[in-house]
Design a protein around this motif. Sequence first.
Motif: not given
Length: 299
Positions: A136-148
């Motif tokens: 859905e996006t090329d880059v995401a800046v997230l609040l938590a590290r994805p687990r998978r």
Amino acid sequence: MDWSDLPFFLEVARSQQIGRASVILGVDATTVGRRLRRLEQAVGQRLFEQSPTGQILTVAGLDLLERATAMEEIAAATRITSDRKPEIAGTVRVSVAEGFGTWFVSRHLGRLADTYPKLNLDLVASSGFLNPTRRETDVAVLLARPRRGPLRTRKLTDYVLRLYASADYLKAEGAVPTLNDLRTRRMIGYVPDIIYAPELRYLDEIPGARQPSLRSSSINAQARMIASGAGIGILPCFIGDADPMLVAILPAIRIIRSFWLVTHQDTSLFPAIRAFSDWLTALVATERQVLMPPGTSRS
């Protein structure tokens, strides 16, 4: 044939070990093996033989290596301009938290455009995130590290949040010298049942703080309510310190959160995506004092 499998093939061919290639590629060995099997199915021949020391190219593998190397060289040549600098062009979609996108990233995008005039950037700054796993996006800046997920993830930066009120509010309602004084004040915050990330439950970390009675899913709306004198709320310092109408209170209360930079492993090395990721990483390093004001550190 899925052309995105070729970099996996090339790295195994060069390193002659799936484990070593996985480290270089930044993915797990299972992913590398799965990509190689899919490529072998596509070409209809075995590309490697297993030896005691690793992977050895078959005749078919040697033939593919010659062709893939030539393709790699052609692809590299098309990305190099006459001055030998990468040609960064195309569109990159970036998903960020609303406040970070509005108050931090967007303020510097003119510099990005000057550096890469052929790059188009779609900044999706909203309450919630687009999903890089589903492309859905090329880059995401997230609040938590994805687990998978098939993702490349690295910590972008820590940032600090503090309690803020407007100068007019403090003049009318009085100062807030201690946490005890906070118990009777109107609080502003998120709508509890539609918080899109647990990292946003800031008030839970302040002993005795009242639950917010003025609530919004938008951090920008919360900032406007606080600036208008409606009450007290928690804001990232890159928002609160940038608004001259706001005053930080109770300096001992500092909440630390992190931003994580996430891309899909199949596209993370695309020149435009990598250029933006590197630019943003350099930006937060340069602007560290805005995100982590002096005297703040993660314990």
